[in-house]
Design a protein around this motif. Structure first.
Motif, PDB file in Angstrom:
ATOM      1  N   GLY A 136       1.286  -1.635   0.172  1.00 26.90           N
ATOM      2  CA  GLY A 136       0.130   0.198   0.005  1.00 26.90           C
ATOM      3  C   GLY A 136       0.980   1.460  -0.200  1.00 26.90           C
ATOM      4  N   VAL A 137       0.725   2.388  -0.984  1.00 28.78           N
ATOM      5  CA  VAL A 137       1.391   3.323  -1.017  1.00 28.78           C
ATOM      6  C   VAL A 137      -0.286   4.574  -1.772  1.00 28.78           C
ATOM      7  N   THR A 138       0.375   5.393  -0.628  1.00 28.45           N
ATOM      8  CA  THR A 138      -0.637   7.219  -0.504  1.00 28.45           C
ATOM      9  C   THR A 138      -1.332   7.107  -2.418  1.00 28.45           C
ATOM     10  N   TRP A 139      -1.696   8.183  -2.268  1.00 27.64           N
ATOM     11  CA  TRP A 139      -1.723   7.606  -3.669  1.00 27.64           C
ATOM     12  C   TRP A 139      -0.583   8.896  -4.934  1.00 27.64           C
ATOM     13  N   GLU A 140      -0.667   9.853  -4.170  1.00 30.98           N
ATOM     14  CA  GLU A 140       0.485  10.648  -4.072  1.00 30.98           C
ATOM     15  C   GLU A 140       1.218   9.938  -4.844  1.00 30.98           C
ATOM     16  N   ARG A 141       1.936   8.801  -3.614  1.00 33.69           N
ATOM     17  CA  ARG A 141       3.305   8.526  -4.223  1.00 33.69           C
ATOM     18  C   ARG A 141       3.237   7.391  -5.218  1.00 33.69           C
ATOM     19  N   ALA A 142       1.974   7.144  -5.205  1.00 33.74           N
ATOM     20  CA  ALA A 142       1.521   6.211  -6.350  1.00 33.74           C
ATOM     21  C   ALA A 142       1.723   7.008  -8.249  1.00 33.74           C
ATOM     22  N   LEU A 143       1.274   8.334  -7.837  1.00 35.33           N
ATOM     23  CA  LEU A 143       1.508   8.969  -8.932  1.00 35.33           C
ATOM     24  C   LEU A 143       2.700   9.536  -9.720  1.00 35.33           C
ATOM     25  N   VAL A 194      -0.697  -0.258 -13.674  1.00 31.54           N
ATOM     26  CA  VAL A 194       0.333  -0.352 -12.850  1.00 31.54           C
ATOM     27  C   VAL A 194      -0.623   0.329 -12.061  1.00 31.54           C
ATOM     28  N   LEU A 195      -0.799   2.026 -12.846  1.00 28.71           N
ATOM     29  CA  LEU A 195      -1.508   3.244 -11.665  1.00 28.71           C
ATOM     30  C   LEU A 195      -2.764   2.398 -10.606  1.00 28.71           C
ATOM     31  N   TYR A 196      -3.409   2.217 -11.177  1.00 30.43           N
ATOM     32  CA  TYR A 196      -4.509   1.166 -10.546  1.00 30.43           C
ATOM     33  C   TYR A 196      -3.993   0.578  -9.351  1.00 30.43           C
ATOM     34  N   GLU A 197      -3.380  -0.147  -9.835  1.00 30.03           N
ATOM     35  CA  GLU A 197      -2.581  -1.380  -8.801  1.00 30.03           C
ATOM     36  C   GLU A 197      -2.377  -1.088  -7.761  1.00 30.03           C
ATOM     37  N   LEU A 198      -1.571   0.696  -7.895  1.00 32.22           N
ATOM     38  CA  LEU A 198      -0.951   0.876  -6.723  1.00 32.22           C
ATOM     39  C   LEU A 198      -1.617   1.775  -5.736  1.00 32.22           C
ATOM     40  N   VAL A 199      -2.546   2.358  -6.704  1.00 27.61           N
ATOM     41  CA  VAL A 199      -3.477   3.031  -5.943  1.00 27.61           C
ATOM     42  C   VAL A 199      -5.097   2.589  -5.107  1.00 27.61           C
ATOM     43  N   LYS A 248      -9.186  13.824  -9.590  1.00 27.57           N
ATOM     44  CA  LYS A 248      -8.314  14.123 -10.857  1.00 27.57           C
ATOM     45  C   LYS A 248      -8.023  12.484 -10.795  1.00 27.57           C
ATOM     46  N   VAL A 249      -7.177  12.127  -9.746  1.00 29.78           N
ATOM     47  CA  VAL A 249      -5.993  10.184 -10.061  1.00 29.78           C
ATOM     48  C   VAL A 249      -7.603   9.260 -10.716  1.00 29.78           C
ATOM     49  N   ASP A 250      -9.199   9.345 -10.837  1.00 31.20           N
ATOM     50  CA  ASP A 250     -10.093   8.858 -11.535  1.00 31.20           C
ATOM     51  C   ASP A 250      -9.937   9.159 -12.778  1.00 31.20           C
ATOM     52  N   GLN A 251      -9.644  10.645 -13.612  1.00 33.64           N
ATOM     53  CA  GLN A 251     -10.041  11.317 -14.449  1.00 33.64           C
ATOM     54  C   GLN A 251      -8.586  10.453 -15.152  1.00 33.64           C
ATOM     55  N   LEU A 252      -7.173   9.924 -14.514  1.00 36.71           N
ATOM     56  CA  LEU A 252      -6.184   9.730 -14.870  1.00 36.71           C
ATOM     57  C   LEU A 252      -6.332   8.631 -14.937  1.00 36.71           C
ATOM     58  N   MET A 297       4.183   8.641 -23.730  1.00 35.75           N
ATOM     59  CA  MET A 297       4.807   8.122 -22.330  1.00 35.75           C
ATOM     60  C   MET A 297       5.036   9.891 -21.903  1.00 35.75           C
ATOM     61  N   THR A 298       5.184  10.746 -22.177  1.00 37.81           N
ATOM     62  CA  THR A 298       5.553  12.008 -22.272  1.00 37.81           C
ATOM     63  C   THR A 298       4.147  12.842 -21.479  1.00 37.81           C
ATOM     64  N   GLU A 299       3.571  12.652 -22.032  1.00 38.03           N
ATOM     65  CA  GLU A 299       1.816  13.477 -21.925  1.00 38.03           C
ATOM     66  C   GLU A 299       1.412  12.604 -20.584  1.00 38.03           C
ATOM     67  N   LEU A 300       1.570  11.460 -21.069  1.00 32.38           N
ATOM     68  CA  LEU A 300       1.479  10.937 -19.444  1.00 32.38           C
ATOM     69  C   LEU A 300       2.204  11.368 -18.304  1.00 32.38           C
ATOM     70  N   ALA A 301       4.087  11.091 -18.441  1.00 33.08           N
ATOM     71  CA  ALA A 301       4.372  12.161 -17.515  1.00 33.08           C
ATOM     72  C   ALA A 301       4.307  12.833 -16.484  1.00 33.08           C
ATOM     73  N   ALA A 302       3.788  13.718 -17.221  1.00 26.92           N
ATOM     74  CA  ALA A 302       4.140  15.312 -16.917  1.00 26.92           C
ATOM     75  C   ALA A 302       2.315  14.991 -16.825  1.00 26.92           C
ATOM     76  N   ARG A 303       1.226  14.154 -16.622  1.00 27.02           N
ATOM     77  CA  ARG A 303      -0.109  14.594 -16.431  1.00 27.02           C
ATOM     78  C   ARG A 303       0.059  13.618 -14.364  1.00 27.02           C
ATOM     79  N   SER A 304       0.587  12.601 -14.555  1.00 25.90           N
ATOM     80  CA  SER A 304       1.325  12.636 -13.393  1.00 25.90           C
ATOM     81  C   SER A 304       1.699  12.821 -12.436  1.00 25.90           C
ATOM     82  N   ALA A 305       2.598  14.668 -12.597  1.00 23.92           N
ATOM     83  CA  ALA A 305       3.971  14.823 -11.915  1.00 23.92           C
ATOM     84  C   ALA A 305       2.839  16.170 -11.655  1.00 23.92           C
ATOM     85  N   ALA A 306       1.609  16.853 -12.880  1.00 27.35           N
ATOM     86  CA  ALA A 306       1.209  18.018 -11.539  1.00 27.35           C
ATOM     87  C   ALA A 306       0.496  18.374 -11.449  1.00 27.35           C
TER      88      ALA A 306
END
Length: 327
Positions: free
Chosen positions: A118-125, A255-260, A298-302, A318-327
């Motif tokens: 288990g990790v926080t959603w912030e850490r997952a992003l 993987v993101l879903y699995e983490l959050v 915002k995590v649901d939307q991502l 992946m560049t777009e996904l990285a930017a949105r995940s880090a926003a």
């Protein structure tokens, strides 16, 4: 080098040698695990005095040309990449009739274990942004991983992500050309334009993915239309044998879903039901699947965008996904 032969699983026809002792100038310390291409061992480079990971083919297929070429392709993919988020290849060697890769030893735990704990959603992003950044570098060089899953992603003791196991990678022909000077354990496969459709879905124009020229693609040692990857992480189009960078966006979305949430979004009672769910079902939003975790909209939307059924509805790369995940 000595070893005891054992078989893994009643469905497997491959037996793996539990290696001990020395091979070349490496002292085997123990087994780390098994990947798509064989078994991985912890070892010491007795010349340089550093610990490394050795990846070896199963004994039964050591002389098989296709398996040798797959090992070479993994080496070519890894050697073309220089990114802190991707495992480093040191060498490819052959000794005592065995071909093996010499790689950076990554100490840490697989992302599947991180998700289980288990990790926080912030850490997952943060973790997903790191993986996306590494894969963006691979894609920019003409390399598709094709087996993105939490077991192939490591989190080091310092919290850094590492992408492992390029055994199923697909390379553009120019990538193979750039790495052709490396010592080969087998001749590289001939370029095969009939396999180009496995990179760009047939529903998309060939030029819809910049940099992925159908005429420049390399054979992936599979038949056109054949599925490649791990079913629970494969995008819908992968079940028809088509994959491109957006398919890897989908896999990283799993993987993101699995983490959050702590579980994968499409897991069902068996593999066939899981594949059907990927094709037909929309995943439950993370905020509803794990309300106790306080997951924001915002995590649901991502997650929804990464797991869209149609490739065109996902993040473009992946560049777009990285930017949105880090926003």
């Amino acid at each position: 080098m000595t070893g005891a032969i054992r078989c893994r699983g009643f469905q497997s026809r491959l037996c793996f040698a539990s290696v001990s002792g020395d091979i070349s100038h490496y002292r085997i310390l123990g087994q780390l695990g098994r990947g798509a291409m064989g078994e991985v061992y912890r070892a010491v480079d007795q010349r340089l005095g550093r610990e490394v990971a050795l990846k070896m083919l199963p004994r039964e297929v050591e002389g098989d040309a296709d398996w040798q070429t797959r090992l070479l392709r993994e080496a070519q993919a890894a050697s073309a990449l220089n990114h802190p988020g991707i495992v480093t290849l040191y060498d490819i060697e052959h000794d005592e009739g065995r071909s093996f890769l010499v790689m950076e030893l990554v100490s840490g735990e697989p992302m599947s274990e991180v998700a289980r704990k288990g990790v926080t959603w912030e850490r997952a992003l943060e973790l997903v942004a790191g993986v996306a950044d590494a894969l963006a570098a691979a894609h920019a060089l003409g390399i598709l991983h094709r087996d993105i899953k939490s077991d192939n992603l490591m989190v080091t003791a310092r919290g850094q992500v590492k992408v492992l196991d390029f055994g199923l990678a697909k390379l553009r022909a120019d990538v193979v050309s750039r790495t052709s000077q490396m010592q080969a354990v087998a001749p590289p496969p001939e370029a095969d334009d009939s396999l180009a459709d496995t990179l760009v879905p047939r529903t998309q124009p060939a030029d819809s993915q910049p940099g992925w020229d159908r005429k420049a693609l390399r054979s992936d040692l599979t038949q056109a239309g054949q599925m490649v990857g791990t079913p629970a992480y494969m995008a819908p189009e992968c079940y028809e044998g088509h994959t491109d960078v957006r398919s890897e966006v989908f896999a990283l979305g799993v993987v993101l879903y699995e983490l959050v949430v702590g579980k994968r979004p499409f897991d069902r009672e068996n593999a066939f039901a899981t594949m059907a769910a990927i094709q037909l079902d929309d995943p439950e939003p993370p905020s509803k699947a794990a309300p106790e975790r306080g997951i924001p909209p915002k995590v649901d939307q991502l997650v929804a965008k990464t797991l869209a059924k149609a490739p065109a509805e996902r993040f473009a790369d992946m560049t777009e996904l990285a930017a949105r995940s880090a926003a």
